[in-house]
Design an enzyme around this catalytic site. Structure first.
Site, PDB file in Angstrom:
ATOM      1  N   GLU A  81       0.833  -1.201   0.000  1.00 41.72           N
ATOM      2  CA  GLU A  81       0.000   0.000   0.000  1.00 41.72           C
ATOM      3  C   GLU A  81       0.866   1.249   0.000  1.00 41.72           C
ATOM      4  O   GLU A  81       1.952   1.273   0.568  1.00 41.72           O
ATOM      5  CB  GLU A  81      -0.898  -0.010   1.234  1.00 41.72           C
ATOM      6  N   CYS A  95       3.567   8.637   0.649  1.00 46.24           N
ATOM      7  CA  CYS A  95       4.103   7.839   1.740  1.00 46.24           C
ATOM      8  C   CYS A  95       4.313   6.422   1.212  1.00 46.24           C
ATOM      9  O   CYS A  95       3.343   5.730   0.894  1.00 46.24           O
ATOM     10  CB  CYS A  95       3.106   7.871   2.894  1.00 46.24           C
ATOM     11  N   CYS A 102       6.216  -6.190   7.747  1.00 44.33           N
ATOM     12  CA  CYS A 102       7.308  -5.657   8.576  1.00 44.33           C
ATOM     13  C   CYS A 102       7.611  -6.661   9.687  1.00 44.33           C
ATOM     14  O   CYS A 102       6.692  -7.209  10.284  1.00 44.33           O
ATOM     15  CB  CYS A 102       6.899  -4.314   9.174  1.00 44.33           C
ATOM     16  N   CYS A 106       5.460  -4.023  16.040  1.00 43.03           N
ATOM     17  CA  CYS A 106       5.038  -3.027  17.037  1.00 43.03           C
ATOM     18  C   CYS A 106       3.562  -3.305  17.395  1.00 43.03           C
ATOM     19  O   CYS A 106       2.746  -3.582  16.501  1.00 43.03           O
ATOM     20  CB  CYS A 106       5.192  -1.618  16.487  1.00 43.03           C
ATOM     21  N   CYS A 109       0.573  -1.529  15.542  1.00 42.34           N
ATOM     22  CA  CYS A 109       0.682  -1.317  14.101  1.00 42.34           C
ATOM     23  C   CYS A 109       0.099  -2.487  13.304  1.00 42.34           C
ATOM     24  O   CYS A 109       0.450  -3.641  13.524  1.00 42.34           O
ATOM     25  CB  CYS A 109       2.152  -1.130  13.738  1.00 42.34           C
ATOM     26  N   HIS A 209       7.147   6.810  20.530  1.00 44.56           N
ATOM     27  CA  HIS A 209       5.898   6.235  21.056  1.00 44.56           C
ATOM     28  C   HIS A 209       5.854   5.902  22.541  1.00 44.56           C
ATOM     29  O   HIS A 209       4.805   5.459  23.050  1.00 44.56           O
ATOM     30  CB  HIS A 209       5.459   5.011  20.241  1.00 44.56           C
ATOM     31  N   CYS A 326      -1.311   6.572   9.739  1.00 42.97           N
ATOM     32  CA  CYS A 326      -0.150   5.934  10.353  1.00 42.97           C
ATOM     33  C   CYS A 326      -0.524   4.641  11.091  1.00 42.97           C
ATOM     34  O   CYS A 326      -1.466   4.607  11.854  1.00 42.97           O
ATOM     35  CB  CYS A 326       0.458   6.926  11.322  1.00 42.97           C
TER      36      CYS A 326
HETATM   37  S1  SF4 Z   1       5.352   0.838  13.282  1.00 44.69           S
HETATM   38 FE1  SF4 Z   1       4.727  -0.907  11.970  1.00 44.69          FE
HETATM   39  S2  SF4 Z   1       5.806  -0.586  10.040  1.00 44.69           S
HETATM   40 FE2  SF4 Z   1       6.816   0.728  11.575  1.00 44.69          FE
HETATM   41  S3  SF4 Z   1       8.487  -0.555  12.417  1.00 44.69           S
HETATM   42 FE3  SF4 Z   1       6.709  -0.909  13.752  1.00 44.69          FE
HETATM   43  S4  SF4 Z   1       5.694  -2.736  12.879  1.00 44.69           S
HETATM   44 FE4  SF4 Z   1       7.082  -1.925  11.309  1.00 44.69          FE
END
Ligand code: SF4
Length: 339
Positions: A81, A95, A102, A106, A109, A209, A326
């Site tokens: 995306e 973006c 990934c 996180c 996310c 964060h 985000c």
């Molecule tokens: S926020 Fe999402 S995309 Fe960014 S490093 Fe963490 S898991 Fe990966």
């Protein structure tokens, strides 16, 4: 579109043909070689066959029309995306994703839930910008900014990300100012060090964060490898070398990292002159246990930051209705269930 293949296809042509072809691709942003009207019919046919320009993509436009998301299908059938954010001051930011999924996982996310399927190569990265450049040229507009904040961790795909940046910045290609290109990392310190040594004047953003190791470790597993102290000392060395401002991103999550104590701790970390803080309200994702912070709490949080004279902004939320905000990048068909 493979640039080496294009050179190969034009090797029997006069030298100026390659420049002409590049102008068609990166100034006129043609979508089919038939639009290259100064080329012979035979050459157009050859290029359509050997260097096809089609990008397989599906478009979604948000209700407020300030953001457009696209799902691009790659050669191997995987999907990524990419989002175009249209700012009221006329800037158009794309973006981009740099990985399919990934590996960083996180907690807040959606992309992290996919796991890593593979790295993108540099052509797959620039193709995302090319897709929106073609869309914008029809309105006599252009891509002005690129951020590496989509799917994936850029510093785990350093070589492809930096090759893509060179092409985006190159005057013969996209000609996007290097200072209008931003790379966001969750804190891979080897990548920050490499960037500092590279001399590349891109903007660096750190996904923070949380204001302490305990909470950051709960939200971002990477913190167990690279503690907050290690990340911040690497950022300070980066600033020492580059004299460039560094952006820190902080997603406000209800009852997780939005307390007054967190605001005070965060203010303590952010006091340095070349630090800049970007507050982002969490975007709810289906199945997530997290919620966005409440308005009143956000105001209390900001009050502390203002009192401590911290440089910060609260980022405008683009495209929440199309899951283009985000932490919401996820292509559902790619989701892998890890057991
Ligand atoms: S926020 Fe999402 S995309 Fe960014 S490093 Fe963490 S898991 Fe990966």
């Amino acid at each position: 579109m493979n640039l080496e293949k294009l050179e190969e296809a034009l090797k029997d042509q006069p030298k100026f043909r390659l420049k002409e072809a590049r102008d068609f691709l990166y100034i006129k942003f043609i979508e089919n070689w038939n639009e290259a009207t100064s080329f012979s019919k035979d050459l157009r046919e050859k290029l359509n066959k050997e260097c096809p320009l089609e990008i397989k993509a599906e478009l979604l436009i948000s209700k407020s029309k300030d953001s457009v998301k696209t799902k691009i299908t790659l050669k191997d059938g995987l999907e990524i995306e990419t989002v175009l954010m249209r700012h009221i001051d006329g800037r158009n930011t794309v973006c981009v994703s740099c990985q399919v999924g990934c590996p960083m996982n996180c907690a807040f996310c959606a992309t992290g839930k996919m796991g890593l399927l593979r790295n993108l190569d540099y052509l797959e990265i620039i193709e995302q910008v090319l897709f929106f450049a073609r869309l914008l040229v029809k309105e006599k507009q252009r891509v002005t900014n690129v951020t590496f904040m989509g799917m994936g961790e850029p510093f785990l795909n350093y070589d492809n990300v930096f090759k893509a940046i060179e092409i985006l910045n190159n005057k013969d290609y996209f000609n996007i100012s290097i200072r209008s290109i931003s790379v966001s990392t969750c804190g891979v310190i080897e990548g920050i060090e490499k960037l500092a040594d590279s001399g590349l004047q891109v903007n660096l953003a750190i996904s923070l964060h949380a204001p302490n190791d305990k909470l950051r470790g709960e939200l971002m597993p990477i913190n167990k490898k690279y503690s907050l102290e290690k990340v911040l000392s690497t950022v300070d060395k980066y600033i020492g070398k580059t004299k460039r401002k560094v952006m820190f991103e902080y997603i406000l999550i209800k009852d997780v990292n939005d307390s007054i104590d967190c605001a005070k701790e965060l203010a303590g970390l952010m006091k340095k002159k070349l630090y800049f803080l970007n507050l982002i309200v969490f975007n709810p994702v289906a199945g997530s246990k997290f919620q966005p912070s409440e308005k009143k709490q956000i105001e209390e949080f900001k009050k502390i930051l203002k009192k401590e004279k911290i440089n910060f902004v609260q980022r405008y939320k683009f495209g929440q209705d199309i899951k283009a905000a985000c932490g919401q990048f996820v292509t559902e068909s790619n989701i892998v269930i890890h057991r």
